[in-house]
Design a protein around this motif. Structure first.
Motif, PDB file in Angstrom:
ATOM      1  N   ILE A   1       7.000   0.634   1.800  1.00 41.84           N
ATOM      2  CA  ILE A   1       6.170   0.528   2.996  1.00 41.84           C
ATOM      3  C   ILE A   1       5.309  -0.726   2.903  1.00 41.84           C
ATOM      4  CG2 ILE A   1       4.416   1.652   4.400  1.00 41.84           C
ATOM      5  CD1 ILE A   1       5.489   4.327   3.362  1.00 41.84           C
ATOM      6  N   LYS A   2       5.588  -1.665   3.769  1.00 36.74           N
ATOM      7  CA  LYS A   2       4.952  -2.982   3.733  1.00 36.74           C
ATOM      8  C   LYS A   2       3.431  -2.926   3.857  1.00 36.74           C
ATOM      9  CE  LYS A   2       5.131  -7.438   6.026  1.00 36.74           C
ATOM     10  NZ  LYS A   2       5.687  -8.213   7.103  1.00 36.74           N
ATOM     11  N   TRP A   3       2.892  -2.043   4.692  1.00 34.32           N
ATOM     12  CA  TRP A   3       1.442  -2.014   4.912  1.00 34.32           C
ATOM     13  C   TRP A   3       0.684  -1.626   3.652  1.00 34.32           C
ATOM     14  CZ3 TRP A   3      -1.513   2.366   4.338  1.00 34.32           C
ATOM     15  CH2 TRP A   3      -0.855   3.586   4.344  1.00 34.32           C
ATOM     16  N   ILE A   4       1.291  -0.831   2.791  1.00 36.59           N
ATOM     17  CA  ILE A   4       0.599  -0.466   1.546  1.00 36.59           C
ATOM     18  C   ILE A   4       0.461  -1.698   0.665  1.00 36.59           C
ATOM     19  CG2 ILE A   4       0.807   0.809  -0.610  1.00 36.59           C
ATOM     20  CD1 ILE A   4       1.512   3.219   0.940  1.00 36.59           C
ATOM     21  N   TYR A   5       1.524  -2.493   0.565  1.00 39.02           N
ATOM     22  CA  TYR A   5       1.449  -3.720  -0.232  1.00 39.02           C
ATOM     23  C   TYR A   5       0.375  -4.664   0.310  1.00 39.02           C
ATOM     24  CZ  TYR A   5       5.518  -2.690  -3.067  1.00 39.02           C
ATOM     25  OH  TYR A   5       6.382  -2.138  -3.959  1.00 39.02           O
ATOM     26  N   GLU A   6       0.289  -4.763   1.618  1.00 40.86           N
ATOM     27  CA  GLU A   6      -0.730  -5.630   2.218  1.00 40.86           C
ATOM     28  C   GLU A   6      -2.131  -5.132   1.902  1.00 40.86           C
ATOM     29  OE1 GLU A   6       0.289  -5.858   6.353  1.00 40.86           O
ATOM     30  OE2 GLU A   6       2.185  -6.873   5.928  1.00 40.86           O
ATOM     31  N   ALA A   7      -2.352  -3.835   2.006  1.00 38.24           N
ATOM     32  CA  ALA A   7      -3.673  -3.267   1.694  1.00 38.24           C
ATOM     33  C   ALA A   7      -4.024  -3.470   0.226  1.00 38.24           C
ATOM     34  CB  ALA A   7      -3.699  -1.778   2.033  1.00 38.24           C
ATOM     35  N   VAL A   8      -3.044  -3.324  -0.636  1.00 32.54           N
ATOM     36  CA  VAL A   8      -3.258  -3.509  -2.074  1.00 32.54           C
ATOM     37  C   VAL A   8      -3.644  -4.954  -2.369  1.00 32.54           C
ATOM     38  CG1 VAL A   8      -2.026  -3.569  -4.280  1.00 32.54           C
ATOM     39  CG2 VAL A   8      -1.820  -1.585  -2.788  1.00 32.54           C
ATOM     40  N   ARG A   9      -2.957  -5.890  -1.763  1.00 34.18           N
ATOM     41  CA  ARG A   9      -3.266  -7.312  -1.984  1.00 34.18           C
ATOM     42  C   ARG A   9      -4.657  -7.673  -1.482  1.00 34.18           C
ATOM     43  NH1 ARG A   9       1.764  -9.254   0.483  1.00 34.18           N
ATOM     44  NH2 ARG A   9       3.029  -7.755  -0.563  1.00 34.18           N
ATOM     45  N   GLU A  10      -5.088  -7.051  -0.392  1.00 29.63           N
ATOM     46  CA  GLU A  10      -6.424  -7.325   0.154  1.00 29.63           C
ATOM     47  C   GLU A  10      -7.530  -7.021  -0.839  1.00 29.63           C
ATOM     48  OE1 GLU A  10      -7.516  -5.810   3.994  1.00 29.63           O
ATOM     49  OE2 GLU A  10      -5.502  -6.201   4.755  1.00 29.63           O
ATOM     50  N   VAL A  11      -7.360  -5.998  -1.660  1.00 31.16           N
ATOM     51  CA  VAL A  11      -8.390  -5.654  -2.640  1.00 31.16           C
ATOM     52  C   VAL A  11      -8.113  -6.272  -4.007  1.00 31.16           C
ATOM     53  CG1 VAL A  11      -9.106  -3.549  -1.483  1.00 31.16           C
ATOM     54  CG2 VAL A  11      -7.326  -3.432  -3.245  1.00 31.16           C
ATOM     55  N   GLY A  12      -7.083  -7.133  -4.089  1.00 33.72           N
ATOM     56  CA  GLY A  12      -6.823  -7.868  -5.320  1.00 33.72           C
ATOM     57  C   GLY A  12      -6.110  -7.077  -6.399  1.00 33.72           C
ATOM     58  N   MET A  13      -5.384  -6.044  -6.021  1.00 35.80           N
ATOM     59  CA  MET A  13      -4.651  -5.253  -7.008  1.00 35.80           C
ATOM     60  C   MET A  13      -3.192  -5.663  -7.042  1.00 35.80           C
ATOM     61  SD  MET A  13      -6.204  -1.468  -6.192  1.00 35.80           S
ATOM     62  CE  MET A  13      -4.946  -0.672  -7.172  1.00 35.80           C
ATOM     63  N   SER A  14      -2.570  -5.442  -8.174  1.00 37.35           N
ATOM     64  CA  SER A  14      -1.142  -5.664  -8.311  1.00 37.35           C
ATOM     65  C   SER A  14      -0.403  -4.513  -7.630  1.00 37.35           C
ATOM     66  CB  SER A  14      -0.765  -5.713  -9.790  1.00 37.35           C
ATOM     67  OG  SER A  14       0.621  -5.532  -9.944  1.00 37.35           O
ATOM     68  N   PRO A  15       0.677  -4.790  -6.912  1.00 35.96           N
ATOM     69  CA  PRO A  15       1.444  -3.713  -6.298  1.00 35.96           C
ATOM     70  C   PRO A  15       1.983  -2.710  -7.328  1.00 35.96           C
ATOM     71  CG  PRO A  15       2.064  -5.780  -5.320  1.00 35.96           C
ATOM     72  CD  PRO A  15       1.164  -6.102  -6.487  1.00 35.96           C
ATOM     73  N   GLN A  16       2.037  -3.099  -8.596  1.00 33.64           N
ATOM     74  CA  GLN A  16       2.496  -2.181  -9.635  1.00 33.64           C
ATOM     75  C   GLN A  16       1.475  -1.080  -9.913  1.00 33.64           C
ATOM     76  OE1 GLN A  16       3.027  -5.152 -12.665  1.00 33.64           O
ATOM     77  NE2 GLN A  16       5.254  -4.944 -12.501  1.00 33.64           N
ATOM     78  N   HIS A  17       0.238  -1.248  -9.475  1.00 34.70           N
ATOM     79  CA  HIS A  17      -0.825  -0.302  -9.782  1.00 34.70           C
ATOM     80  C   HIS A  17      -1.486   0.223  -8.517  1.00 34.70           C
ATOM     81  CE1 HIS A  17      -0.598  -3.122 -13.224  1.00 34.70           C
ATOM     82  NE2 HIS A  17      -0.469  -1.982 -13.844  1.00 34.70           N
ATOM     83  N   PHE A  18      -0.729   0.418  -7.461  1.00 31.03           N
ATOM     84  CA  PHE A  18      -1.380   0.651  -6.194  1.00 31.03           C
ATOM     85  C   PHE A  18      -1.636   2.092  -5.802  1.00 31.03           C
ATOM     86  CE2 PHE A  18       3.057   0.462  -4.966  1.00 31.03           C
ATOM     87  CZ  PHE A  18       3.172   1.494  -4.081  1.00 31.03           C
ATOM     88  N   TYR A  19      -0.928   3.068  -6.333  1.00 28.41           N
ATOM     89  CA  TYR A  19      -1.153   4.418  -5.847  1.00 28.41           C
ATOM     90  C   TYR A  19      -1.072   5.408  -6.999  1.00 28.41           C
ATOM     91  CZ  TYR A  19      -1.096   8.483  -2.836  1.00 28.41           C
ATOM     92  OH  TYR A  19      -1.413   9.667  -2.230  1.00 28.41           O
ATOM     93  N   LEU A  20      -2.075   6.256  -7.083  1.00 29.91           N
ATOM     94  CA  LEU A  20      -2.161   7.239  -8.146  1.00 29.91           C
ATOM     95  C   LEU A  20      -2.304   8.618  -7.512  1.00 29.91           C
ATOM     96  CD1 LEU A  20      -2.644   7.732 -11.242  1.00 29.91           C
ATOM     97  CD2 LEU A  20      -5.068   7.539 -10.720  1.00 29.91           C
ATOM     98  N   ASN A  21      -1.471   9.527  -7.904  1.00 27.35           N
ATOM     99  CA  ASN A  21      -1.585  10.900  -7.430  1.00 27.35           C
ATOM    100  C   ASN A  21      -2.833  11.506  -8.054  1.00 27.35           C
ATOM    101  OD1 ASN A  21      -1.415  13.752  -7.326  1.00 27.35           O
ATOM    102  ND2 ASN A  21       0.779  13.608  -6.963  1.00 27.35           N
ATOM    103  N   MET A  22      -3.805  11.904  -7.244  1.00 24.93           N
ATOM    104  CA  MET A  22      -5.072  12.442  -7.739  1.00 24.93           C
ATOM    105  C   MET A  22      -4.946  13.890  -8.196  1.00 24.93           C
ATOM    106  SD  MET A  22      -7.502  10.120  -7.605  1.00 24.93           S
ATOM    107  CE  MET A  22      -9.071  10.943  -7.403  1.00 24.93           C
ATOM    108  N   GLY A  23      -3.760  14.476  -8.138  1.00 24.57           N
ATOM    109  CA  GLY A  23      -3.570  15.867  -8.525  1.00 24.57           C
ATOM    110  C   GLY A  23      -3.657  16.122 -10.012  1.00 24.57           C
ATOM    111  N   THR A  24      -3.382  15.107 -10.808  1.00 26.46           N
ATOM    112  CA  THR A  24      -3.473  15.215 -12.264  1.00 26.46           C
ATOM    113  C   THR A  24      -3.990  13.890 -12.784  1.00 26.46           C
ATOM    114  OG1 THR A  24      -1.540  16.670 -12.320  1.00 26.46           O
ATOM    115  CG2 THR A  24      -2.203  15.665 -14.401  1.00 26.46           C
ATOM    116  N   ILE A  25      -5.254  13.866 -13.171  1.00 29.45           N
ATOM    117  CA  ILE A  25      -5.807  12.635 -13.731  1.00 29.45           C
ATOM    118  C   ILE A  25      -6.622  12.948 -14.986  1.00 29.45           C
ATOM    119  CG2 ILE A  25      -5.868  11.339 -11.563  1.00 29.45           C
ATOM    120  CD1 ILE A  25      -8.874  11.820 -11.439  1.00 29.45           C
TER     121      ILE A  25
END
Length: 185
Positions: free
Chosen positions: A138-162
């Motif tokens: 999904i292209k928009w997620i990559y764009e949002a990730v880049r806006e905050v200066g994160m690598s796309p490799q680290h963009f989404y974490l499931n908060m169900g188990t942390i």
């Protein structure tokens, strides 16, 4: 039961609707874990009756159980995520004596020893969790990730188990950092 060792602190968040699931999770953890476990419940509206039901589980298993009334804490920065999810950001302040915790969604069942999660080395990171790869196309997620200066490799974490490094979270004032950003959770 291990003696003279720190209990594994496990945070759960629920209201009355999810108490049966939380009870099943607690029992499954206790059935599969030899270590001492302390459960901390972020109470988003649990009735006294249901609290007593949860306390009843202690008759069969040895664990500590504490409730934190969510109304006693200011709302964490949340963007578009629920209060129940954003309250996890406050955990390091709810129990300032804990340096590391496990945070779980209540609609799960433990199939193994939770100590395996506890022993994961965070390698200096604030949190560890399960990455979600479902959204990689999904292209928009990559764009949002880049806006905050994160690598796309680290963009989404499931908060169900942390697993959370609470000591570092407090040292870096992460609640302040999150509230000062324009990150849309």
């Amino acid at each position: 039961m291990e003696q003279n060792k720190q209990a594994i602190p496990v945070f759960l968040s629920s209201d009355d609707n999810y108490v049966p699931y939380m009870a099943a999770l607690i029992v499954s953890i206790m059935e599969n874990t030899k270590s001492k476990v302390d459960f901390y419940i972020i109470d988003s509206g649990i009735s006294q009756h249901n609290k007593k039901q949860l306390i009843e589980i202690k008759k069969k298993y040895e664990f500590n159980l504490d409730f934190f009334d969510v109304e006693k804490y200011p709302a964490a920065p949340s963007g578009h995520i629920s209060r129940a999810s954003s309250d996890r950001f406050l955990i390091p302040y709810m129990k300032p004596d804990l340096d590391k915790v496990i945070v779980l969604d209540v609609d799960m069942i433990a199939l193994g020893d939770i100590k395996k999660l506890w022993e994961i080395d965070l390698e200096g990171k604030l949190v560890a969790g399960v990455p979600v790869y479902l959204f990689t196309d999904i292209k928009w997620i990559y764009e949002a990730v880049r806006e905050v200066g994160m690598s796309p490799q680290h963009f989404y974490l499931n908060m169900g188990t942390i697993i959370m490094d609470c000591k570092q979270w407090r040292q870096k004032n992460m609640c302040d950092v999150l509230s000062e950003t324009n990150i849309d959770f």
